[in-house]
Design a protein around this motif. Structure first.
Motif, short mmCIF file in Angstrom:
data_model
loop_
_atom_site.label_atom_id
_atom_site.label_comp_id
_atom_site.label_asym_id
_atom_site.label_seq_id
_atom_site.Cartn_x
_atom_site.Cartn_y
_atom_site.Cartn_z
N GLN A 38 30.34 -25.21 -40.81
CA GLN A 38 28.94 -24.97 -40.13
C GLN A 38 28.45 -23.80 -40.67
O GLN A 38 28.83 -22.79 -40.00
CB GLN A 38 29.11 -25.42 -38.85
CG GLN A 38 27.86 -25.42 -37.88
CD GLN A 38 28.33 -25.68 -36.58
OE1 GLN A 38 29.11 -25.11 -36.02
NE2 GLN A 38 27.26 -26.32 -35.93
N GLN A 42 22.60 -24.36 -39.70
CA GLN A 42 22.75 -25.91 -40.42
C GLN A 42 23.66 -26.82 -39.40
O GLN A 42 24.50 -26.33 -38.61
CB GLN A 42 23.44 -25.72 -41.62
CG GLN A 42 22.69 -24.61 -42.51
CD GLN A 42 21.33 -25.00 -42.75
OE1 GLN A 42 21.29 -26.42 -43.27
NE2 GLN A 42 20.45 -24.36 -42.78
N GLY A 43 23.61 -28.08 -39.58
CA GLY A 43 24.57 -29.08 -39.34
C GLY A 43 25.85 -28.90 -39.92
O GLY A 43 26.01 -28.24 -41.14
N LEU A 44 26.93 -29.71 -39.37
CA LEU A 44 28.15 -29.59 -40.18
C LEU A 44 28.19 -30.49 -41.23
O LEU A 44 27.52 -31.68 -41.28
CB LEU A 44 29.47 -30.30 -39.09
CG LEU A 44 29.98 -29.24 -37.96
CD1 LEU A 44 29.19 -29.06 -36.88
CD2 LEU A 44 31.20 -30.05 -37.70
#
Lengths: 114, 114
Positions: A38, A42-44
């Motif tokens: 992550q 940002q998203g994972l």
């Protein structure tokens, strides 16, 4: 029920140095194992996964991880880190019988020293 | 193609108010997950939808939390009578189906309860 432990909350390494992030799991059989990253804001993103077979798995961005059944571990490694690798890293364990039961560790924050 | 999207990206609400968080999964993905990520914590599983099957609600922390998925696509997570301890980042993820295990995450909704 499965569980996962990431013993290191925060790690700092110098740019260009090698990296190993630790992950230990608890599960009665061979689990499915994952590493996610992550990045700030940002998203994972999935780095790599292990389901079966070769215990050394290669992922994106030059990362690899090794499943060691005897140690109940799935440590993440990279030979030479880049400043862009600074992020939070999550190990996760899943039960082959149930896609909903993916348990995430508490994460390891990686900082890169210039 | 488009990834998982979530809205709003940030939500500030007063204690006691209800909030709705939205997730648009990747088109064609039949599995959808909601997680909660509190500061310095790992991901806490909340709920899992798979196709038309009954959702796995085992992770919902209280009856103030509910979620629905309309038409097998968009999902809404509702928190009633919000409390300060509900402040967290709420993450949505989707995967192709129940056997895929590879989850694609959205950027999250940061909820702050004042």
């Amino acid at each position: 029920a499965q569980s996962v432990t990431q013993p290191d909350i925060h790690i700092t390494v110098s740019e260009g140095a090698s990296l190993e992030l630790r992950c230990n799991y608890s599960y009665g059989a061979t689990p499915y194992l994952f590493w996610y990253v992550q990045s700030p804001g940002q998203g994972l993103q999935l780095l790599l996964k292990y389901f079966s077979g070769d215990t050394l798995v290669q992922g994106i961005k030059g990362f690899e991880a090794e499943f060691k059944r005897s140690q109940s571990s799935f440590n993440l490694r990279k030979p030479s880190v880049h400043w862009s690798d600074a992020a939070e890293y999550f190990c996760a364990v899943g039960a082959p019988s149930s896609a909903s039961k993916i348990i995430f560790g508490s994460g390891t924050r990686l900082s890169i020293r210039p | 193609g488009a990834g998982v999207s979530q809205s709003p990206s940030n939500k500030v609400t007063e204690k006691g108010k209800d909030v709705e968080l939205r997730c648009d999964p990747i088109s064609g993905h039949t599995a959808l997950y909601w997680y909660r990520q509190s500061l310095g914590q790992g991901l806490e599983f909340l709920i899992y939808f798979q196709g038309n099957s009954a959702p796995d609600k085992s992770g919902l922390p209280s009856d103030r939390f509910s979620a629905e998925r309309t038409g097998g696509s968009v999902s809404t997570l509702t928190i009633q009578r919000t409390q300060q301890e509900d402040s967290a980042v709420y993450l949505c993820a989707s995967s192709l189906d129940s056997s895929s295990y590879e989850q694609y995450f959205g950027p999250g909704t940061r909820l702050t309860v004042t």
